[in-house]
Design an enzyme around this catalytic site. Structure first.
Site, PDB file in Angstrom:
ATOM      1  N   LYS A   1      10.273  -6.641   0.288  1.00  0.00           N
ATOM      2  CA  LYS A   1      10.535  -5.573   1.236  1.00  0.00           C
ATOM      3  C   LYS A   1       9.176  -4.979   1.629  1.00  0.00           C
ATOM      4  CE  LYS A   1      11.601  -1.504   3.041  1.00  0.00           C
ATOM      5  NZ  LYS A   1      10.586  -0.501   3.427  1.00  0.00           N
TER       6      LYS A   1
ATOM      7  N   GLY B   1       3.150   2.071  -4.207  1.00  0.00           N
ATOM      8  CA  GLY B   1       3.381   3.152  -3.255  1.00  0.00           C
ATOM      9  C   GLY B   1       3.229   4.498  -3.937  1.00  0.00           C
TER      10      GLY B   1
ATOM     11  N   GLY C   1       8.172   5.988  -6.478  1.00  0.00           N
ATOM     12  CA  GLY C   1       8.212   5.238  -7.727  1.00  0.00           C
ATOM     13  C   GLY C   1       9.125   5.869  -8.753  1.00  0.00           C
TER      14      GLY C   1
ATOM     15  N   GLU D   1       2.741   0.437  -9.448  1.00  0.00           N
ATOM     16  CA  GLU D   1       1.364   0.835  -9.151  1.00  0.00           C
ATOM     17  C   GLU D   1       1.465   1.988  -8.174  1.00  0.00           C
ATOM     18  OE1 GLU D   1      -1.651   1.692  -7.350  1.00  0.00           O
ATOM     19  OE2 GLU D   1      -1.732  -0.278  -6.412  1.00  0.00           O
TER      20      GLU D   1
ATOM     21  N   CYS E   1      -5.488   4.001  -3.226  1.00  0.00           N
ATOM     22  CA  CYS E   1      -5.197   4.804  -4.420  1.00  0.00           C
ATOM     23  C   CYS E   1      -6.325   4.775  -5.440  1.00  0.00           C
ATOM     24  CB  CYS E   1      -3.896   4.331  -5.058  1.00  0.00           C
ATOM     25  SG  CYS E   1      -3.860   2.544  -5.321  1.00  0.00           S
TER      26      CYS E   1
ATOM     27  N   GLU F   1      -2.776  13.877  -4.216  1.00  0.00           N
ATOM     28  CA  GLU F   1      -3.313  12.714  -3.508  1.00  0.00           C
ATOM     29  C   GLU F   1      -3.196  12.935  -1.999  1.00  0.00           C
ATOM     30  OE1 GLU F   1      -3.128   7.906  -3.944  1.00  0.00           O
ATOM     31  OE2 GLU F   1      -1.207   8.952  -3.872  1.00  0.00           O
TER      32      GLU F   1
END
Length: 486
Positions: A184, A237, A242, A259, A293, A391
């Site tokens: 996906k 993502g 997550g 991740e 990231c 972030e």
């Protein structure tokens, strides 16, 4: 560039999407790159069922056969590199050098790496054990071997910042281990992943082994996670998404590889090579326009070099040419979308309100089209500011001063994230000592460079599990014990 309307790839066939198509927009020009398919929930479940059916055969193929297909796929991706680079650049707004060297080239090289990986031994012999007679049977010597077996059907949900390297890092090791996949892609740039699927199809991957379903909304990803045939979810993502995926996987006890977000601390000490530190920190501005990231976005500068480091970073920013990513000399392209540009800019405004000093940037570049954010440097920050803790995922660097080593380590660890941290110091022994105390999945000592055989993943809210190199082969396998009497 205009792409034809894309179809879904399910069970070895290119299928019309039940939900029609949605536009994929070039973030540099705001023009439509192509139309991506909107899968229905039913079609996602069909893809998972096709993967389950194909697993029975693919999991029993010889490693040499899997390796040959992955190698051919790498050849085909390299053959079509220029077209793939143009597509990746149009979808992501990456500069030409980034699209060529860090997206498409890394994608094909990962398929090459896991063609070799398919041939790595999966058995580990264990020492024999002498058992006395008892309720478990007669006395004897028992041998044992631990064997890595494929997990089954793996859903791979990929990030938008690298539509070649990221999916390749999931699909290739999963296939090498004998798993089948439902992929996906991120909604912003799925066309590159379909190009990867075409290469795999041409390389001879059997029907159902690789399936690609896309959609602009959350429903496609949700179905790809909760489909009963899916045994594992590999996700790259945001931490928030997550966590939601983890809840679904937890209820069904599905294996996870996550991740997630990062807020990399760059500890710069008084004795550091400041030019090296500036070059490393500066990649936050240039590499994917800060949409990465692993970036050293949170600079912790020891007081003795604090002002000098800010001065050097400011000078470095003077060479950060913002503009059309297809033009030679451009260093900073656009961010992925108008919504994301607005989000990054809102953080810059928040930083001002929190008391940060805007040393550079902070004003939207004067571009007629495209989703551009000026590389921004925020100084005089404190660790409790949201711009320091959260972030931002854009070309924004925050700088926090500290005095002693203990304080620097404490500030670095005062974060929900723990993906990659960095230490710059002329005293390498001290740098390694500090690295051991940092709660991060990886630490760069006087470098932002990566060893692509080293394990990759995060502590805390930056993820679950490790991949890259042979660690990815372990991530996409389950360990089975086989015991026998000697």
């Amino acid at each position: 560039m205009n792409q034809p309307d894309q179809r879904l790839f399910i069970g070895g066939a290119w299928v019309e999407p039940d939900g029609g198509h949605y536009e994929v927009v070039n973030p540099a020009t705001e023009e439509v790159v192509g139309l991506a398919p909107e899968a229905s929930t039913h079609q996602v479940y069909e893809a998972a069922a096709a993967a389950r059916e194909a697993f029975a055969t693919w999991s029993r193929t010889k490693p040499e056969e899997r390796a040959a297909i992955l190698d051919r796929a790498a050849d085909l991706m390299a053959r079509d590199a220029e077209a793939n680079v143009a597509l990746a650049q149009a979808e992501t707004g990456a500069t030409t050098g980034t699209a060529r060297g860090m997206q498409v080239a890394v994608g094909s090289s990962r398929f090459r790496r896991y063609a070799r990986g398919a041939l790595e031994p999966v058995e580990q012999a264990l020492p024999p054990q002498i058992n006395e007679a008892g309720p478990m049977g007669k006395a004897g010597v028992f041998g044992a071997v631990a064997v890595r077996r494929p997990v089954g059907v793996v859903t791979c949900i990929t990030s938008y910042n690298n539509p070649w390297a990221n999916p390749a890092g999931k699909i290739a090791p999963a296939l090498a281990m004998g798993n089948t996949v439902v992929v996906k892609p991120a909604p912003q740039d799925p066309l590159s992943v379909f190009a990867m699927a075409r290469a795999l199809e041409e390389a001879g991957v059997p029907a159902g082994v690789v399936n690609v379903v896309s959609g602009a909304g959350a429903a496609v990803g949700e179905a790809a996670v909760d489909a009963p045939e899916v045994d594992m979810v590999s996700f790259t993502g945001s931490t928030a998404v997550g966590q939601r995926i983890g809840e679904v996987c937890g209820r069904a006890l599905k294996r996870q590889l996550m991740e997630l977000g990062g807020k990399g601390a760059a500890l710069v000490f008084d004795d550091a090579d400041l030019d090296s530190a500036v070059m490393g920190i500066g990649t936050t501005f240039s590499f994917y326009s800060g949409q990465i990231c692993t970036a050293p976005t949170r600079v912790l500068a020891q007081r003795g070099i604090y002002e000098q480091l800010i001065e050097k970073l400011t000078g470095y920013l003077a060479f950060m040419k913002v503009g059309d990513p297809t033009v030679q000399g451009t260093v900073v392209g656009p961010v992925i979308s108008a919504a994301h540009r607005d989000r990054v800019e809102s953080y810059i405004e928040l930083g001002k309100k929190e008391g940060a000093r805007v040393v550079a940037g902070g004003v939207r570049p004067a571009m007629e089209r495209g989703f551009y954010v000026a590389p921004t440097l925020l100084a005089d920050c404190t660790n409790d500011m949201r711009v320091v803790q959260e972030e931002i995922f854009g070309p924004v660097v925050v700088v926090v001063p500290f005095d002693e080593e203990e304080e620097g380590v404490a500030l670095a660890n005062d974060s929900d994230y723990g993906l990659l941290d960095y230490v710059w110091s002329g005293d390498v022994a001290r740098a390694f000592r500090i690295a051991a105390r940092l709660r991060a999945g990886g630490v760069g000592v006087n470098t932002i460079g990566r060893n692509m055989e080293a394990p990759f993943g995060g502590f805390k809210k930056s993820g679950v599990g490790r991949d890259v190199g042979s660690y990815a082969l372990h991530a996409y396998s389950e360990t089975q014990a086989v015991v026998w009497p000697g």
